[in-house]
Design an enzyme around this catalytic site. Structure first.
Site, PDB file in Angstrom:
ATOM      1  N   CYS A  50      73.938 -55.494 -81.079  1.00 41.46           N
ATOM      2  CA  CYS A  50      74.465 -55.700 -79.716  1.00 41.46           C
ATOM      3  C   CYS A  50      75.846 -55.091 -79.557  1.00 41.46           C
ATOM      4  O   CYS A  50      76.732 -55.666 -78.911  1.00 41.46           O
ATOM      5  CB  CYS A  50      74.528 -57.189 -79.346  1.00 41.46           C
ATOM      6  SG  CYS A  50      72.948 -58.015 -79.382  1.00 41.46           S
ATOM      7  N   GLN A 107      82.313 -65.478 -83.931  1.00 41.05           N
ATOM      8  CA  GLN A 107      82.247 -65.349 -85.397  1.00 41.05           C
ATOM      9  C   GLN A 107      83.315 -66.188 -86.100  1.00 41.05           C
ATOM     10  O   GLN A 107      83.077 -66.736 -87.167  1.00 41.05           O
ATOM     11  CB  GLN A 107      82.404 -63.886 -85.825  1.00 41.05           C
ATOM     12  CG  GLN A 107      81.261 -62.965 -85.398  1.00 41.05           C
ATOM     13  CD  GLN A 107      79.947 -63.267 -86.107  1.00 41.05           C
ATOM     14  OE1 GLN A 107      79.919 -63.759 -87.232  1.00 41.05           O
ATOM     15  NE2 GLN A 107      78.840 -62.993 -85.440  1.00 41.05           N
TER      16      GLN A 107
HETATM   17  C1  LIG Z   1      76.807 -63.706 -81.371  1.00 39.01           C
HETATM   18  C2  LIG Z   1      77.980 -63.102 -80.695  1.00 39.01           C
HETATM   19  C3  LIG Z   1      78.082 -63.105 -79.302  1.00 39.01           C
HETATM   20  C4  LIG Z   1      77.002 -63.634 -78.399  1.00 39.01           C
HETATM   21  O1  LIG Z   1      76.709 -64.969 -78.650  1.00 39.01           O
HETATM   22  P1  LIG Z   1      75.436 -65.675 -77.974  1.00 39.01           P
HETATM   23  O2  LIG Z   1      75.284 -66.923 -78.754  1.00 39.01           O
HETATM   24  O3  LIG Z   1      74.286 -64.717 -78.166  1.00 39.01           O
HETATM   25  O4  LIG Z   1      75.754 -65.876 -76.543  1.00 39.01           O
HETATM   26  C5  LIG Z   1      79.219 -62.558 -78.749  1.00 39.01           C
HETATM   27  N1  LIG Z   1      80.208 -62.065 -79.515  1.00 39.01           N
HETATM   28  C6  LIG Z   1      80.154 -62.064 -80.863  1.00 39.01           C
HETATM   29  C7  LIG Z   1      81.300 -61.534 -81.655  1.00 39.01           C
HETATM   30  C8  LIG Z   1      79.030 -62.576 -81.494  1.00 39.01           C
HETATM   31  O5  LIG Z   1      78.967 -62.563 -82.828  1.00 39.01           O
END
Ligand SMILES: *Cc1c(COP(=O)(O)O)cnc(C)c1O
Length: 409
Positions: free
Chosen positions: A367, A206
């Protein structure tokens, strides 16, 4: 129009995705924390590669192969510069944050963890920074523990200090929560971790689109991010690792490019970073990321930060005027996103009503199921803001939330 507004009106005009309607309404894209839209310069760069520069890299057989290899390695130089790494050897290209963390967990973990060791994560981690550590912990007989968060969404530094001991070998944490927006002090956490002999991995997925990152200043051992969240292509990302650590780590995957010499009996491995890049790489990912980094640095993080904080404040103030809104994550240092619920309404229903108004948000667990459990909710609605949003978008968003409340409560 003030200066900042006119600068970002020009920035917005570079995103073709915003010139479309969804459900008959102008698209208001507030889902940049899931993936950022792509500016024309990134799209053009990838098109140019596929139109005129398609060739496999590191094969050195002909003219186009050289063109593609130079473009690919120039991207590595640009990323090293962007992260303030001391060398391009410390930049490994992978498929994204998730693959990057799996690479570090498996390669570093399999040679540095022992039974009884502790891997420290936090309660605000994305599954991508939880599951790979659980997998290697199980393989090595180590244990994963999580540092608590405070009710406002900040990391509980007292709990971190309490949990840090000589048993802790790795502290893996996000620089900015994709749910709460909380920006963690990566430098301070790294200093505390190093004091007990632990290494750190920073999940920068992020933060890279919001603030400048300086790996030497943070002094982190590893840092990972995905190109698609910083206006670049899908399926591409970066692992930064300190040279002294990478040099002692075994390969993650085997195959072409990562070798020095192969016989049927035995293979010797290539130097870093190529040792960690088996097979034909994602060349358009690299050149697309290069163009994306050029795009953000041309605007400048100072202006980006000022603009995004203006959007965040405006949206937060207006959202709080709607009765029954509860915001999750109110840390003083916060990225440009808001997680919220309408008390008594399901997050998916709110998300659907917003979608019918042309407003794209994410509704769900993001997630981060352990964080949802900590917050005591099955999910939230998340609106995230980026360089191409404006005050108009926020007004449409607020009206849509008010409409959702009328319909659902
Ligand atoms: C999006 C995200 C991930 C995972 O990234 P991918 O591109 O799906 O591998 C991991 N950590 C954070 C904080 C995220 O925002």
């Amino acid at each position: 129009m003030d200066n900042l507004t006119s600068v970002f009106a020009q920035v917005r005009s570079q995103f073709p995705a915003l010139n479309q309607k969804v459900h008959g309404k102008d698209l208001v894209y507030l889902d940049s924390a899931a993936t950022a839209l792509k500016p024309q310069s990134v799209i053009d760069r990838i098109t140019k590669l596929y139109s005129y520069e398609t060739s496999n890299v590191h094969r050195g057989a002909h003219y186009l192969g050289d063109v593609a290899t130079v473009a690919f390695e120039n991207a590595r130089t640009r990323v090293a510069e962007f992260l303030k790494a001391s060398s391009t050897d410390e930049i490994i290209f992978v498929r994204g944050t998730t693959e990057g963390i799996n690479l570090v967990a498996q390669s570093w973990g399999s040679t540095n963890l022992q039974k009884g060791d502790v891997i420290l994560i936090t309660e605000m981690e994305h599954h991508g920074n939880i599951v790979p550590w659980q997998m290697i912990a199980e393989q090595m007989g180590a244990e994963v523990q999580a540092v608590a968060i405070l009710d406002n969404g900040e990391l509980d530094l007292e709990d971190l200090k309490k949990k840090l001991s000589s048993k802790v070998k790795m502290v893996a944490f996000t620089a900015c929560s994709n749910v709460l927006g909380t920006v963690n002090n990566a430098k301070e956490i790294t200093k505390l971790a190093h004091a007990v002999g632990a290494k750190t991995l920073v999940d920068a997925a992020q933060i890279v689109s919001q603030e400048p990152v300086d790996v030497q200043d943070i002094d982190c051992d590893f840092l990972v991010f995905s190109a698609h969240k910083i206006f670049g292509p899908f399926g591409f990302g970066v692992v930064y690792g300190k040279r002294s650590l990478l040099e002692k780590m075994p390969p993650y995957q085997g195959g072409g490019s990562m070798i020095a010499k192969v016989t049927i009996e035995k293979t010797t491995y290539n130097d870093i970073p190529h040792r960690f890049e088996a097979g034909t790489p994602h060349v358009e990912g690299a050149v697309g990321l290069h163009a994306a980094i050029d795009f953000v640095t041309q605007i400048g993080f100072k202006q980006i930060h000022e603009f995004e904080m203006q959007l965040l404040k405006s949206a937060t103030d207006k959202l709080l005027q709607i009765p029954d809104v509860k915001i999750f994550g109110t840390a003083p240092h916060k990225g440009p996103l808001i997680s919220f619920n309408l008390k008594g309404a399901h997050h998916s229903d709110v998300g659907q009503i917003l979608d019918r108004e042309g407003v794209a948000v994410r509704a769900g667990h993001h997630c981060a199921q352990p964080l949802m459990a900590r917050l005591g909710v099955p999910g939230t609605v998340r609106a995230s803001f980026s360089v191409y949003n404006n005050e108009n978008d926020i007004q449409t968003f607020i009206k849509a939330v008010a409409k959702a409340r009328e319909m659902l409560l």
